[in-house]
Design an enzyme around this catalytic site. Structure first.
Site, PDB file in Angstrom:
ATOM      1  N   GLU A 119       1.911  -0.296  -4.978  1.00 44.72           N
ATOM      2  CA  GLU A 119       0.831   0.585  -5.418  1.00 44.72           C
ATOM      3  C   GLU A 119       1.472   1.878  -5.920  1.00 44.72           C
ATOM      4  OE1 GLU A 119      -3.077   3.088  -3.840  1.00 44.72           O
ATOM      5  OE2 GLU A 119      -1.626   2.294  -2.413  1.00 44.72           O
ATOM      6  N   ASP A 128       0.844  -1.187   0.000  1.00 45.55           N
ATOM      7  CA  ASP A 128       0.000   0.000   0.000  1.00 45.55           C
ATOM      8  C   ASP A 128       0.888   1.248   0.000  1.00 45.55           C
ATOM      9  OD1 ASP A 128      -2.666   1.209   0.302  1.00 45.55           O
ATOM     10  OD2 ASP A 128      -1.952   1.807   2.293  1.00 45.55           O
TER      11      ASP A 128
END
Length: 647
Positions: A388, A359
């Site tokens: 990400e 993330d």
């Protein structure tokens, strides 16, 4: 060979790159990524009256300029690139380059045109604007080849499937209306949302549906966060060492690992390491974890993880969201907690996961990512680390720092958001130039082995559902209250389903691994978070769509060309996109019709269409539809608009 009735977009290319492995040519064409240790030639097409030519490199990390003279080798001027003089101590670098040459008429240079597609000659300048990229990287020796050619499936655990009646936390709310329940939302940006309403999905539900996923051709499951946390989305981690009990706890997770292994399905976990929850073992703002967190105890061992500007109520948090205190991830004790002998990252690899999706990778330092990658590979030499990243990962800058994701020490792959945007632009708006430019930008920037591992998303938990994005009312024109209850009219939904299938056909044909967001295969609707996170409609699925996605999965499974085959856009215009994937043994082409008119494909001899499994030498491609063919290497085909004759 292929012929098309419309004009093909031509690229004016004045130079090429040749990469050798030993004495053999490993690559000949256009790329901006070069493995350290290989011989590389840059060849330029220059005027016959050229007196002298040089290649000028500029290192974008330290602004150092390098100039090397080219050799006149007849039809081309060639530079045998001295890689060791360009690379840094770690054997990597990111540079840009241009060719400068002298003629009796003056000094000129070859650079990119600015459209991202062609080369141009202009008068010599002192700038490197629109110069070509030159990434020097270390190629990974042992690659996660299990990932190549597969299909991912993303699951938001609370909304996928109820397997058991898990105990509901006292401060949580269970919405029992699986089919019609609306996830809580705020009407205006910035309003507080508790995010404590659950629908009851759990990991036992995932286990129950593994055979269904296998029938879709799924080889890898990407799970949104599963660790103990207050919210339904779990991006506010409470305890990294335990799976949330509302998802079935550690026992359910271990059973899921075992059940997946029996079906040869891998698992990737969501690693949220940039921040924790304020309601956590480590911060403990609510005192739920015994009062030993950084917020409640100034002498807590976790105190040094967080940046308090005024203890205890003012602290750095992710994007200013107070429930997500930011971790200073380069703190040694935090690194030890994650990467040490008994660390979190190592623990779950040992339990059987195959890697991590990180993330907000942009907010983690290069050194952190190196540390994480090293830890993963120590436990699993074929482990995978996906970041990400929403932009081109080679040129990406975050907080004023040029990132080094693809130089060989950090990420194996990223979520392919640029191509998602390009796919939507093409299928929805028929913007073929954006698609072509983005494709060139991405696949001529990234190392080939990384392109083959790209996570090719069409929808995610952070975007509108693809059916909604392509066919529904623009979400900017609707209030949150309107978005919450919006349902596509039947005619619009039918069009949205066709367009969604086209978007996924393109995604399944691209280099990399397509990622199917749970429910997209049955036409789920939904604007951005939280409406894109509704429960999966078990028992009310669109079976025709599911049949289509099963066939796409079968095609990828049965054809090795999707693992590492060459990729080429044969043709693209506002109506038709033709993509070719090719290796030494087979050639697959897809023809996508985004128009409202019929097109006809003709072959010089019968070829197999893979969606219908029919062998044919001619076929009609209906509006908003696609065909995928396995063709012989010497096949000639043409695609033409059907002529309607009025009687």
């Amino acid at each position: 060979m292929a012929g098309f009735t419309s004009r093909v977009i031509s690229r004016t290319l004045l130079h090429e790159c040749v990469i050798y492995k030993g004495r053999d040519i490993a690559f000949n064409g256009r790329t901006g990524a070069f493995p350290f240790g290989c011989k590389v030639d840059l060849k330029m097409k220059l005027p016959t009256e050229t007196r002298e030519a040089v290649i000028c490199f500029l290192d974008v990390d330290d602004n150092t300029e390098h100039i090397f003279k080219m050799q006149n080798e007849g039809s081309d001027f060639v530079l045998h690139v001295p890689m060791e003089k360009l690379a840094h101590q770690d054997s990597t670098a990111l540079l840009v380059y241009k060719c400068v040459f002298e003629t009796p008429n003056g000094s000129f240079e070859i650079i990119g045109k600015g459209d991202g597609l062609s080369d141009i000659v202009r008068d010599k300048t002192d700038t490197y604007k629109n110069a070509f990229r030159f990434l020097i990287y270390i190629e990974r020796e042992i690659k996660p080849d299990w990932f190549y050619g597969g299909v991912m499936y993303q699951i938001f655990p609370d909304r996928f499937c109820r397997g058991r009646e898990e105990p509901v936390r006292e401060d949580a709310v269970l919405n029992k209306d699986w089919y019609e329940g609306i996830p809580p939302y705020v009407s205006r940006h910035g309003q507080h949302l508790e995010n404590n309403v659950f629908f009851g999905g759990d990991l036992y539900g995932v286990i129950d549906k593994l055979d269904y996923l296998k029938s879709l051709g799924i080889t890898c499951i990407y799970l949104n966060p599963i660790f103990e946390a207050y919210s339904n989305h779990k991006y506010d981690t409470g305890d990294y060492n335990n799976v949330d009990k509302m998802f079935g706890g550690n026992e359910a997770f271990e059973k899921l690992i075992s059940a997946c292994k029996k079906r040869d399905i891998r698992i990737i976990l969501d690693g949220v390491f940039n921040h924790t929850g304020n309601d956590s073992v480590y911060f403990d703002a609510k005192g739920r974890y015994g009062g030993h967190g950084a917020y409640t105890d100034p002498d807590s061992k976790y105190r040094e993880w967080y940046n308090f500007t005024s203890y205890p109520d003012k602290y750095e948090s992710w994007w200013g969201i107070g429930i997500l205190p930011r971790v200073m991830s380069d703190t040694p004790s935090y690194r030890e907690f994650l990467f040490g002998k008994n660390g979190v990252v190592r623990k779950y690899i040992k339990l059987g996961i195959s890697g991590w999706r990180l993330d907000v990778a942009d907010e983690l330092s290069d050194d952190f990512l190196k540390n994480l990658k090293t830890t993963v590979l120590e436990e699993n030499s074929k482990g995978l680390v996906i970041g990400e990243v929403w932009e081109n990962a080679v040129t990406k800058e975050s907080y004023g720092v040029r990132r080094k994701y693809f130089r060989g020490y950090e990420l194996d792959s990223v979520m392919n958001y640029p191509m998602r945007k390009a796919i939507i632009a093409y299928v929805k708006n028929r913007d073929y130039l954006s698609f072509l430019k983005t494709s060139v930008d991405i696949y001529e920037s990234y190392p080939t082995y990384i392109s083959n591992m790209l996570m090719n998303i069409v929808g995610t938990h952070d975007t509108e559902r693809i059916c909604t994005a392509l066919a529904a009312e623009d979400e900017k024109k609707l209030s949150k209250d309107e978005q919450a209850v919006y349902v596509m009219p039947p005619e619009t939904k039918e069009k949205g389903i066709k367009m969604s299938e086209l978007a996924y056909v393109i995604s399944y044909m691209l280099p990399g691994v397509p990622c199917l967001y749970y429910g997209d295969e049955t036409g789920m609707e939904g604007y951005s978070d939280p409406f894109n996170r509704r429960p999966y409609p078990w028992g009310r699925e669109n079976q025709d769509m599911i049949k289509f996605f099963k066939k796409l999965g079968e095609i990828r499974k049965n054809h090795n060309v999707f693992k590492q085959g060459n990729y080429r856009i044969v043709h693209i215009d506002k109506d038709i996109l033709c993509i070719e994937r090719k290796n030494k043994k087979e050639t697959i082409i897809s023809i996508v019709n985004v128009s409202d008119e019929e097109y006809k494909v003709n072959f010089d001899k019968p070829q197999k269409e893979l969606l219908t499994e029919e062998k044919m030498d001619t076929g009609v491609i209906q509006p908003l539809s696609a065909r995928i063919y396995s063709v012989s290497s010497d096949a000639f085909y043409s695609v033409n608009k059907c002529i309607k004759i009025d009687h």
